[in-house]
Design a protein around this motif. Structure first.
Motif, PDB file in Angstrom:
ATOM      1  N   GLN A   1      10.940  12.950  -3.125  1.00 37.38           N
ATOM      2  CA  GLN A   1      10.487  14.054  -3.986  1.00 37.38           C
ATOM      3  C   GLN A   1      11.395  14.292  -5.187  1.00 37.38           C
ATOM      4  O   GLN A   1      10.948  14.579  -6.288  1.00 37.38           O
ATOM      5  N   GLN A   2      12.707  14.153  -4.919  1.00 37.34           N
ATOM      6  CA  GLN A   2      13.673  14.426  -5.983  1.00 37.34           C
ATOM      7  C   GLN A   2      13.516  13.465  -7.160  1.00 37.34           C
ATOM      8  O   GLN A   2      14.016  13.724  -8.250  1.00 37.34           O
ATOM      9  N   LEU A   3      12.873  12.322  -6.910  1.00 31.87           N
ATOM     10  CA  LEU A   3      12.790  11.301  -7.965  1.00 31.87           C
ATOM     11  C   LEU A   3      11.437  11.309  -8.675  1.00 31.87           C
ATOM     12  O   LEU A   3      11.181  10.523  -9.568  1.00 31.87           O
ATOM     13  N   VAL A   4      10.572  12.209  -8.220  1.00 31.51           N
ATOM     14  CA  VAL A   4       9.232  12.231  -8.789  1.00 31.51           C
ATOM     15  C   VAL A   4       9.074  13.451  -9.690  1.00 31.51           C
ATOM     16  O   VAL A   4       9.455  14.558  -9.310  1.00 31.51           O
ATOM     17  N   GLY A   5       8.596  13.261 -10.864  1.00 31.22           N
ATOM     18  CA  GLY A   5       8.391  14.383 -11.779  1.00 31.22           C
ATOM     19  C   GLY A   5       7.281  14.036 -12.737  1.00 31.22           C
ATOM     20  O   GLY A   5       6.608  13.006 -12.578  1.00 31.22           O
TER      21      GLY A   5
ATOM     22  N   ILE B   1      17.675  -5.689  -0.630  1.00 30.71           N
ATOM     23  CA  ILE B   1      16.905  -4.444  -0.683  1.00 30.71           C
ATOM     24  C   ILE B   1      15.480  -4.790  -0.218  1.00 30.71           C
ATOM     25  O   ILE B   1      14.906  -5.779  -0.675  1.00 30.71           O
ATOM     26  N   GLY B   2      14.959  -3.986   0.704  1.00 31.07           N
ATOM     27  CA  GLY B   2      13.613  -4.233   1.227  1.00 31.07           C
ATOM     28  C   GLY B   2      12.592  -3.288   0.603  1.00 31.07           C
ATOM     29  O   GLY B   2      12.931  -2.417  -0.204  1.00 31.07           O
ATOM     30  N   ASP B   3      11.360  -3.440   1.019  1.00 28.86           N
ATOM     31  CA  ASP B   3      10.270  -2.662   0.420  1.00 28.86           C
ATOM     32  C   ASP B   3      10.463  -1.148   0.559  1.00 28.86           C
ATOM     33  O   ASP B   3      10.121  -0.382  -0.344  1.00 28.86           O
ATOM     34  N   GLN B   4      10.975  -0.689   1.715  1.00 28.76           N
ATOM     35  CA  GLN B   4      11.018   0.754   1.949  1.00 28.76           C
ATOM     36  C   GLN B   4      12.004   1.450   1.013  1.00 28.76           C
ATOM     37  O   GLN B   4      11.798   2.590   0.606  1.00 28.76           O
ATOM     38  N   ILE B   5      13.089   0.757   0.649  1.00 27.24           N
ATOM     39  CA  ILE B   5      14.021   1.364  -0.316  1.00 27.24           C
ATOM     40  C   ILE B   5      13.421   1.330  -1.715  1.00 27.24           C
ATOM     41  O   ILE B   5      13.574   2.263  -2.494  1.00 27.24           O
ATOM     42  N   GLU B   6      12.709   0.269  -2.012  1.00 28.02           N
ATOM     43  CA  GLU B   6      12.022   0.251  -3.311  1.00 28.02           C
ATOM     44  C   GLU B   6      11.067   1.448  -3.401  1.00 28.02           C
ATOM     45  O   GLU B   6      11.010   2.143  -4.409  1.00 28.02           O
ATOM     46  N   ILE B   7      10.366   1.704  -2.325  1.00 27.98           N
ATOM     47  CA  ILE B   7       9.399   2.808  -2.325  1.00 27.98           C
ATOM     48  C   ILE B   7      10.108   4.163  -2.418  1.00 27.98           C
ATOM     49  O   ILE B   7       9.763   4.995  -3.257  1.00 27.98           O
ATOM     50  N   LEU B   8      11.115   4.360  -1.552  1.00 25.35           N
ATOM     51  CA  LEU B   8      11.831   5.636  -1.569  1.00 25.35           C
ATOM     52  C   LEU B   8      12.438   5.917  -2.946  1.00 25.35           C
ATOM     53  O   LEU B   8      12.422   7.037  -3.431  1.00 25.35           O
ATOM     54  N   SER B   9      12.950   4.857  -3.589  1.00 25.51           N
ATOM     55  CA  SER B   9      13.599   5.053  -4.894  1.00 25.51           C
ATOM     56  C   SER B   9      12.557   5.086  -6.017  1.00 25.51           C
ATOM     57  O   SER B   9      12.917   5.065  -7.183  1.00 25.51           O
TER      58      SER B   9
END
Ligand SMILES: O=C(O)CCC(=O)C(=O)O
Ligand SMILES: [Fe+2]
Length: 970
Positions: A941-945, A895-903
């Motif tokens: 967005q879906q993961l941010v609340g 897993i790279g940085d961009q997936i860590e960020i997206l998730s």
């Protein structure tokens, strides 16, 4: 832990940890935390990252100048003075009695005899309680208040004056402390003297004190305060100021290593020695007075004049001095030794050794505020730069500095500065020579030295002084004011106020800030970037700009092509440098890209047995081989690890730049205990839901796993590996045809990383990079033409890999509770870019000391990697570096940085590195899957609340890459 957090924890040395969230912590975070990014693991667009090893937590560290700090110093003072004075109670007892009753107590030795006869052994310790309590109280105040006043007066003076008048500060600080300390000591001293010298008065403090108060009143306890001050204050001033001075000189001249790098034992040794020497000074200066007192006590009615006549001036200064030196030296040495040992015990640095230029707390807070407010303005890189001037003001207090400023030994000036007799650089007097003489002198100096000093250069001293004054005034402006002129990385302009960011040789930072601006030609001068303050900056510099062009950098316009002058090139002296545009040279130099402009001499050495080895000219000189060898010279443009390895193999040594410092050496840092294996996921053996759970769990916990039955035929992988290996086995010249160019935007080809790493170390690896997908990005011209089926094998692999990447992204997407296509779409959909890297790790003579790829997380979104069967990949898990046991035919997924960020941090990008092998070549084929540079990546967005706020700032992938590769804060 998210990326930022991890990077902050990684390399902070224990001494910079702060347990409280006080201003200092803020400063450390702000100033040091972000600088711990490790280097790019791949040149070009993929990888680099934070972290290396977790530093241990160190609870209980005391912050300098906090209430705890002063409390510790006070306690140290108690231990130091109370114990030592109590230990010498018998001596003190005899001395007091000698002063009171010289007829009976004639000398120290006979005095002991009298005491023993009259009072027995117990008599020796008469008065030990008031001694212990009195001197404990005195020590508490003496040391506690000394530290306080030293800081207080330094702050009032300001950093510059504090450094300039440091001795004055020691003197004033110790005098002030002693005034208070004697107030604490005085009543105990009064009772003690009475108990010790008036037999039958009392047994000790408990009965002596009430008795004393009854007969003399409470004020009687303070009758002796003025003489006590008279005796103690000058003595203490001498003691503290000479201690500080001696310790500072010892660290400056006697010990080559900076204080903070000396062992604690050595530091304590210095404290004892400093104390001893200070004691000697005290003994010497107080000696005449001491002799005088003894004389006057011994001869009732005598005057000072009598004493001088009787003892002589010489006698007054020297009689009994050796004994007092030993006594007071030992006592003072022990006092400083105990005091500093106590400080060390509670985790503080020992006293002294650095100039007391602590920036006032309020000023420091102000700076922190500035930094903090700037950090809220994340869009501007320039707001994030750490100024050495600010770091210095924070560090000055405790005399330590961030580790990135500590050079490795071969650079440390303390070690590498030549102390023997050395010639001076040439001095050329422009007034004293005619043109021919001048030409000869300058040419010679330029050939031999490349540097010289000019006298009578025609620039009036006043002009130079003025330019220096306005420059200095600018740097003395408040930080906020200076920051208005900050250089903007990536803006293409170098002008303004700046600080270099870890772009140095060996990854170290330079202890310097600077200001750059053009002064000529007029078309290049941009007055907007010139300091507005001081008000006369512009006029002063402008006025003299023509003449000022002497000391500034003079360079050709960027478009000029610079190469060896034709007139100087011939068959006998072939060009040694490649011609290139100055701006390209500058680009390569600034980015430490391969020195393609410089040509390295490589010799082919053929000995009598017809063994062929490659050897550098430098090595040849060292070897001084017998005549029997024949050498063929050829040029190599970059130092490939493969070439270096072939040269090193013979003698089993390797160049020092490959030797990692201890905290990186795999021989030391590889975990040898029983460790868990990275997760293994069988794509054939599980239903969709099971698979989702397994992949999600592995990605949350590890950020790495191996896939079995991934659907890529073994034959396809073997072909990929065969053609890659064959390429690396081609003659060096042929590989060099694919050398990666050092031009902006060029990210494909054969390469070797040069000196871009943390700690300036080199990675034991060469590589090849090229795109595999999407078709629009693939440039077959960059792919190896040899072996002939290279292209076919890679195209086949790419086809399979695109499918596997899709599948894994879908699974990861589901694992976040999202629709299957969300992740891939967020990464650019079919625009997702796949870049193959082939890592070639040649055999290495010291695999315990070197690293292949240094610790990093992959910068991309996800990586699929197939290695050959030589082990080497390690991951950092639960604070340990553990080996990955690759299962033949599996595919490793990172897993790279961009997936860590997206998730939003749910999935972790894995920290990993590679080790190398003594006998075998290790190779690996990672494929980095990354979004197109223009894609903005941030938490989905879906993961941010409200409950899970965004942990990462959205930014274009190319900006993320720019920051990461240039070690700028994200
Ligand atoms: O060689 C390996 O196993 C890993 C290489 C790697 O991490 C990289 O090139 O980013
Ligand atoms: Fe990697």
């Amino acid at each position: 832990m998210d990326l930022a957090e991890r990077s902050r924890q990684s390399f902070l040395p224990s001494f910079l940890y702060s347990p409280s969230p006080a201003a200092r912590t803020l400063a450390v975070d702000r100033i040091l935390g972000r600088s711990l990014v490790s280097p790019a693991a791949e040149v070009g667009s993929t990888s680099p990252t934070p972290i290396v090893a977790q530093a241990p937590n160190e609870p209980g560290k005391i912050e300098m100048y906090s209430p705890m700090f002063y409390a510790a110093c006070t306690a140290g003072g108690i231990a130091s003075c109370g114990l030592t004075h109590m230990a010498v109670t018998p001596l003190d007892l005899v001395k007091c009695n000698m002063q009171i009753d010289p007829a009976k107590y004639k000398s120290i030795s006979s005095g002991f005899g009298v005491l023993l006869k009259e009072q027995g052994v117990r008599g020796f310790f008469r008065g030990w309680v008031p001694t212990l309590l009195g001197y404990s109280a005195q020590g508490a105040c003496k040391f506690g208040f000394y530290e306080f006043f030293k800081k207080y007066y330094s702050d009032i003076a300001g950093p510059e004056y504090a450094a300039k008048y440091k001795t004055l500060i020691y003197l004033a600080g110790s005098a002030s402390a002693e005034v208070i300390a004697d107030v604490a000591l005085c009543p105990f001293e009064a009772v003690k003297v009475r108990v010790q010298t008036q037999p039958g008065f009392a047994r000790g403090l408990s009965d002596g004190l009430p008795k004393f108060v009854r007969s003399e009143g409470v004020s009687g306890l303070y009758k002796g305060i003025v003489p006590l001050w008279g005796r103690q204050i000058p003595y203490t001033m001498m003691k503290f100021a000479s201690f500080e001075t001696v310790v500072e000189m010892v660290y400056k001249y006697a010990i080559p290593t900076p204080k903070e790098q000396c062992s604690k034992t050595l530091q304590l040794g210095v404290s004892f020695a400093g104390g001893y020497i200070a004691g000697i000074f005290c003994a010497i200066v107080s000696h005449p007075a001491d002799n005088l007192v003894s004389f006057l006590n011994n001869a009732k009615g005598a005057t000072v004049g009598d004493a001088v006549k009787k003892l002589g001036l010489w006698g007054l200064f020297t009689r009994g001095l050796p004994l007092r030196i030993v006594m007071i030296g030992t006592l003072t040495g022990a006092q400083w030794g105990i005091y500093d040992a106590f400080k060390v015990m509670v985790g503080l640095p020992t006293t002294g050794g650095v100039a007391p230029a602590a920036a006032p707390a309020s000023e420091r807070d102000q700076k922190n505020q500035v930094l903090a407010s700037r950090s809220s303005d994340l869009d501007q890189h320039k707001m994030e730069v750490e100024r050495v001037q600010v770091i210095a003001s924070v560090c000055a207090a405790d005399g330590v500095m961030p580790p990135e400023f500590i050079r490795s030994e071969h650079e440390q000036p303390g070690i590498t500065t030549y102390r023997g007799p050395a010639p001076e650089i040439p001095v050329i007097d422009l007034a004293g020579a005619d043109q021919a003489q001048l030409t000869i002198a300058m040419a010679e100096a330029s050939r031999e030295w490349g540097i010289f000093q000019l006298l009578n250069h025609g620039i009036p001293g006043e002009v130079i002084r003025e330019v220096q004054r306005v420059g200095m005034e600018f740097f003395e402006l408040p930080q906020e004011e200076k920051e208005k002129y900050a250089t903007v990385p990536g803006s293409g302009s170098l002008e303004g106020y700046g600080t270099k960011l870890q772009k140095e040789l060996e990854g170290k930072k330079a202890w310097v800030d600077f200001f750059f601006h053009y002064v000529s030609p007029p078309s290049r001068v941009n007055h907007a970037i010139w300091p507005e303050k001081p008000a006369d900056y512009r006029t002063t510099v402008n006025k003299e700009k023509v003449r000022m062009s002497w000391p500034v950098f003079c360079s050709p316009p960027g478009e000029m092509v610079i190469g060896p002058l034709q007139q100087l090139v011939s068959d006998e002296s072939p060009p040694k440098y490649k011609a290139k545009k100055y701006k390209d040279y500058a680009y390569c130099k600034l980015n430490k890209l391969p020195h393609i402009w410089m040509v390295t001499d490589i010799m082919v050495d053929i000995d009598m047995k017809k063994n062929i080895t490659l050897i550098t000219t430098h090595q040849l000189e060292r070897k001084k081989r017998p005549q029997a060898s024949a050498y063929h010279r050829r040029k190599m443009e970059v130092e490939r690890v493969q070439v270096i390895a072939s040269v090193c193999a013979a003698d089993g040594v390797m160049p020092p730049e490959f030797i990692r410092s201890e905290h990186e050496q795999p021989g030391i840092t590889t975990y040898r205990g029983s460790a868990p294996e990275i997760p293994v996921i069988d794509l054939a053996g599980a239903g969709k839901d099971q698979l989702t759970i397994a992949v999600a769990e592995a990605s949350r916990e590890w950020g790495i796993f191996q896939l079995l039955n991934h659907g890529i035929p073994g034959e396809v992988i073997r072909e990929l590996q065969r053609v890659g290996k064959e390429f690396f086995e081609l003659p060096q010249e042929e590989k060099e045809m694919y050398a990666m160019e050092c031009k902006p935007g060029s990210s494909e080809g054969y390469g070797t990383k040069l000196q871009k790493e943390l700690e300036g170390k080199k990675a034991w690896v060469d590589f090849f990079f090229h795109y595999l997908s999407p078709p629009a990005r693939v440039n077959h011209a960059a792919w190896p033409k040899n072996p002939a089926d290279y292209r076919k094998a890679n195209e086949e692999y790419a086809k399979h890999l695109v499918g596997l990447a899709d599948r894994m992204l879908m699974t990861l997407s589901r694992g976040l509770g999202l629709g299957e296509h969300v992740l891939k779409e967020a990464l650019g959909g079919d625009g997702l870019e796949l870049r193959l890297k082939i890592n070639y790790y040649p055999p290495c003579p010291r695999p315990d000391l070197a690293l292949g790829v240094v610790a990093h997380t992959d910068m991309c979104a996800i990586t699929f990697l197939v290695p050959n069967l030589v082990p080497g990949l390690q991951v950092f898990k639960d604070e340990h570096w553990i080996d990955v046991n690759f299962i033949p035919n599996a595919v490793i997924v990172h897993i790279g940085d961009q997936i860590e960020i997206l998730s939003n941090g749910a999935y972790k990008s894995v920290l990993h590195r590679t080790t190398v092998n003594k006998e075998k070549v290790r190779m690996s084929w990672p494929v980095f899957c990354a979004p197109p540079g223009e894609m903005v990546i941030g938490p989905l967005q879906q993961l941010v609340g409200d409950e899970s706020p965004a942990k990462y700032k959205p930014k274009k992938y190319k900006d993320y890459a720019y920051c990461k590769l240039n070690k700028l804060p994200q």
